[in-house]
Design a protein around this motif. Structure first.
Motif, PDB file in Angstrom:
ATOM      1  N   LEU A 185      -0.841   9.922   1.301  1.00 24.98           N
ATOM      2  CA  LEU A 185      -0.131   9.980   2.427  1.00 24.98           C
ATOM      3  C   LEU A 185      -1.268  10.701   3.140  1.00 24.98           C
ATOM      4  O   LEU A 185      -0.922  12.073   2.709  1.00 24.98           O
ATOM      5  N   ALA A 207       2.047   5.584  -3.080  1.00 22.85           N
ATOM      6  CA  ALA A 207       1.419   5.831  -2.033  1.00 22.85           C
ATOM      7  C   ALA A 207       0.788   6.587  -1.399  1.00 22.85           C
ATOM      8  O   ALA A 207       0.697   8.037  -2.172  1.00 22.85           O
ATOM      9  N   PHE A 228      -0.240   2.074   1.735  1.00 25.22           N
ATOM     10  CA  PHE A 228      -1.537   3.310   2.015  1.00 25.22           C
ATOM     11  C   PHE A 228      -0.848   3.597   3.868  1.00 25.22           C
ATOM     12  O   PHE A 228      -0.681   2.635   4.763  1.00 25.22           O
ATOM     13  N   PHE A 229      -0.417   5.051   4.430  1.00 23.76           N
ATOM     14  CA  PHE A 229      -0.120   5.541   5.517  1.00 23.76           C
ATOM     15  C   PHE A 229      -1.032   5.738   6.266  1.00 23.76           C
ATOM     16  O   PHE A 229      -2.170   6.559   6.018  1.00 23.76           O
ATOM     17  N   GLY A 230      -0.575   5.468   7.369  1.00 18.96           N
ATOM     18  CA  GLY A 230      -1.640   6.317   8.602  1.00 18.96           C
ATOM     19  C   GLY A 230      -2.885   5.232   8.236  1.00 18.96           C
ATOM     20  O   GLY A 230      -2.567   4.934   8.411  1.00 18.96           O
ATOM     21  N   PRO A 268      -1.939  13.302   6.428  1.00 20.56           N
ATOM     22  CA  PRO A 268      -1.680  14.666   6.622  1.00 20.56           C
ATOM     23  C   PRO A 268      -0.530  13.718   7.799  1.00 20.56           C
ATOM     24  O   PRO A 268      -1.557  13.271   8.861  1.00 20.56           O
TER      25      PRO A 268
END
Lengths: 82, 154
Positions: free
Chosen positions: A76, A74, A6-8, A78
């Motif tokens: 993502l 994953a 999990f990004f950001g 924005p």
């Protein structure tokens, strides 16, 4: 096993989510997201935003793409680089 | 066309990168460079620091894809993309794009294309620390519009 990333901002909502899940037949990113809804409703709401993209083994794919054992999935939000 | 793509925590030297592009080939007649810096994102109070996250492996592939598209579209001799990750402070350098070509139009346009695509397609995320609070930076519609115009151009 399927590895989840999990990004950001999604990473903040994913605290406490197991980094791996068991593989099973007919799994898709949409089903994995739905599976998270019960224990992580705030994360589920974030993942349901239309701007969220997903990648499977580092390639952007659709929510109904089959997910096989050993995959890296994953989520993502924005992007904001540059 | 010589592509150079680097994602790194350490700073980069604008002059050194320019010299590398300049000396690539005797045919180089134009070098355009762009450098992006950490700026105050909010007008009311200044930021303390900015942290850049990326997706190792995928981010490099996406940058390579952007560089390949630029090379297919313009007549280029060299193209360098450097993006920093980790914790940065106000006025720090974040990103470098340098393009070497025979003629200036190719270098100008390719540099702008790479930046517009990088901002909307490459998997980097910025988190800002301000007055002891951290928040993730929101993506901007203006960046999407800037990227979109290259798609409409074909």
């Amino acid at each position: 096993m399927i590895k989840l990333l999990f990004f950001g901002r999604l990473g903040d909502f994913a605290e406490g989510v197991a980094p791996n899940i068991e593989a099973r037949a007919d799994l898709t990113p949409a089903k994995i997201r739905d599976q998270l809804a019960a224990d992580h409703p705030a994360l589920f709401a974030e993942l349901s935003q239309p701007q969220v993209l997903i990648s499977l083994n580092q390639m952007v794919v659709g929510w109904e793409q089959p997910v096989f054992d050993g995959a890296e999935l994953a989520f993502l939000p924005p992007v904001t680089g540059g | 066309m010589k592509p150079t793509i680097r994602i790194q925590t350490e700073d980069f030297d604008l002059g050194a990168e320019y010299q590398l592009l300049r000396q690539l080939d005797a045919a180089v007649g134009a070098v355009v460079t762009f450098t992006g810096l950490v700026r105050d994102l909010e007008k009311e109070s200044s930021i303390n620091s900015l942290t850049l996250q990326h997706y190792p492996g995928m981010t490099e592939s996406l940058l390579q894809d952007i560089v390949d598209q630029a090379a297919a579209r313009w007549d280029l001799i060299g193209l360098t993309v450097i993006h920093r990750v980790g914790e940065l402070l106000p006025s720090d350098q974040i990103v470098f794009v340098g393009v070497a070509s025979q003629h200036r139009a190719d270098a100008f346009e390719a540099a702008q294309f790479v930046m517009d695509y990088l901002k909307t397609k490459a998997t980097f995320w910025k988190k800002v620390e301000q007055d002891g609070q951290q928040h993730w930076v929101e993506s901007k519609d203006s960046d999407q519009a800037a990227s979109q115009r290259w798609a409409n151009d074909d």
